[in-house]
Design an enzyme around this catalytic site. Structure first.
Site, PDB file in Angstrom:
ATOM      1  N   GLY A  14       0.760  -1.242   0.000  1.00  0.00           N
ATOM      2  CA  GLY A  14       0.000   0.000   0.000  1.00  0.00           C
ATOM      3  C   GLY A  14       0.790   1.292   0.000  1.00  0.00           C
ATOM      4  O   GLY A  14       0.260   2.322   0.399  1.00  0.00           O
ATOM      5  N   ASN A  16       1.747   3.032  -2.670  1.00  0.00           N
ATOM      6  CA  ASN A  16       1.077   3.914  -3.639  1.00  0.00           C
ATOM      7  C   ASN A  16      -0.244   4.415  -3.079  1.00  0.00           C
ATOM      8  O   ASN A  16      -0.588   5.587  -3.217  1.00  0.00           O
ATOM      9  CB  ASN A  16       0.834   3.193  -4.971  1.00  0.00           C
ATOM     10  CG  ASN A  16       2.004   3.327  -5.917  1.00  0.00           C
ATOM     11  OD1 ASN A  16       2.496   4.415  -6.161  1.00  0.00           O
ATOM     12  ND2 ASN A  16       2.459   2.207  -6.449  1.00  0.00           N
ATOM     13  N   ILE A  89      -8.325  -9.488 -11.405  1.00  0.00           N
ATOM     14  CA  ILE A  89      -8.835  -8.817 -12.596  1.00  0.00           C
ATOM     15  C   ILE A  89     -10.149  -8.137 -12.211  1.00  0.00           C
ATOM     16  O   ILE A  89     -11.005  -8.758 -11.571  1.00  0.00           O
ATOM     17  CB  ILE A  89      -9.076  -9.838 -13.738  1.00  0.00           C
ATOM     18  CG1 ILE A  89      -7.769 -10.538 -14.128  1.00  0.00           C
ATOM     19  CG2 ILE A  89      -9.745  -9.183 -14.930  1.00  0.00           C
ATOM     20  CD1 ILE A  89      -6.752  -9.674 -14.810  1.00  0.00           C
ATOM     21  N   ASN A 104      -5.087   2.343 -13.656  1.00  0.00           N
ATOM     22  CA  ASN A 104      -4.109   1.400 -13.102  1.00  0.00           C
ATOM     23  C   ASN A 104      -2.704   1.954 -13.309  1.00  0.00           C
ATOM     24  O   ASN A 104      -2.451   2.720 -14.232  1.00  0.00           O
ATOM     25  CB  ASN A 104      -4.237   0.036 -13.796  1.00  0.00           C
ATOM     26  CG  ASN A 104      -3.330  -1.020 -13.171  1.00  0.00           C
ATOM     27  OD1 ASN A 104      -3.192  -1.096 -11.955  1.00  0.00           O
ATOM     28  ND2 ASN A 104      -2.705  -1.831 -14.003  1.00  0.00           N
ATOM     29  N   HIS A 106       1.172   0.409 -13.812  1.00  0.00           N
ATOM     30  CA  HIS A 106       1.898  -0.841 -14.086  1.00  0.00           C
ATOM     31  C   HIS A 106       3.398  -0.550 -14.052  1.00  0.00           C
ATOM     32  O   HIS A 106       3.841   0.454 -14.606  1.00  0.00           O
ATOM     33  CB  HIS A 106       1.486  -1.407 -15.448  1.00  0.00           C
ATOM     34  CG  HIS A 106       2.091  -2.743 -15.715  1.00  0.00           C
ATOM     35  ND1 HIS A 106       1.592  -3.910 -15.175  1.00  0.00           N
ATOM     36  CD2 HIS A 106       3.182  -3.099 -16.438  1.00  0.00           C
ATOM     37  CE1 HIS A 106       2.351  -4.933 -15.565  1.00  0.00           C
ATOM     38  NE2 HIS A 106       3.325  -4.464 -16.327  1.00  0.00           N
TER      39      HIS A 106
END
Length: 193
Positions: A14, A16, A89, A104, A106
């Site tokens: 966590g 981010n 997902i 999102n 990545h």
């Protein structure tokens, strides 16, 4: 001005998630309504609670259940969903209900090193094994295909042949901490529209 209500979905440590919550703390325009996790042991939940943000845990059955999840999202008037290390997902019914409103991050320069099984240290190990001269982060909208939604922004960092997978992870993490909240701010204020 209308407040943008945000949900953060996280499965892990966590950092981010915490960074985003802190970035928007005290904002009149953006409100982090809750942090949702598929793992009750996710440290992201502890970070959120320490910062006074509501937390919700759902299991895989609840995540797939449209009425359960849509009730949660609608009762909090959610405008955007931010994936900050969320491993499942996202079900199609959520993607379809929030077109270009699920973001999102990545840990690679998509389309390289994306797709099923490519998360966290798996990505950094693959980047190292491929001998890449650079890597970075990709901030993108979520669609029905893993890591293939419209790219909003990418940030790059150079790699040295001596970098270990751990070094790569640290460089990528620094990019995430610096750029993710600022890009979200631009998205929420329609600066990328």
């Amino acid at each position: 001005m209308k407040t943008t209500n945000v949900a953060i979905f996280a499965s892990g440590n966590g950092t981010n998630c915490e960074n985003i919550i802190k970035h928007f703390a005290g904002s009149e325009e953006v409100k982090i309504k809750f942090v949702l996790s598929n793992r009750s042991s996710a440290f992201a939940l502890v970070r959120a609670q320490q910062l006074g943000v509501e937390t919700i845990v759902v299991d895989s059955i609840q995540l797939k259940d449209e009425s359960t999840m849509m009730d949660i999202l609608q009762s909090h008037s959610i405008d955007y969903i931010i994936l900050a290390g969320f491993l499942p997902i996202v079900p199609s019914y959520i993607v379809n209900s929030f077109p270009n409103h699920i973001v999102n991050i990545h840990p690679s320069l998509l389309p390289k090193f994306g797709g099923k099984g490519m998360w966290g240290h798996h990505v950094h190990e693959a980047v190292k094994a491929a001998g890449e001269a650079e890597t970075g982060i990709t901030i993108h909208f979520v669609n029905d295909e893993c890591d293939s939604g419209t790219i909003i922004k990418q940030f790059k960092v150079s790699l040295s042949p001596d970098d270990t997978a751990k070094d790569i992870e640290e460089k990528v993490h620094n990019l995430e901490m610096t750029h993710f909240p600022k890009v979200l701010e631009c998205i929420f204020s329609n600066k990328f529209a």
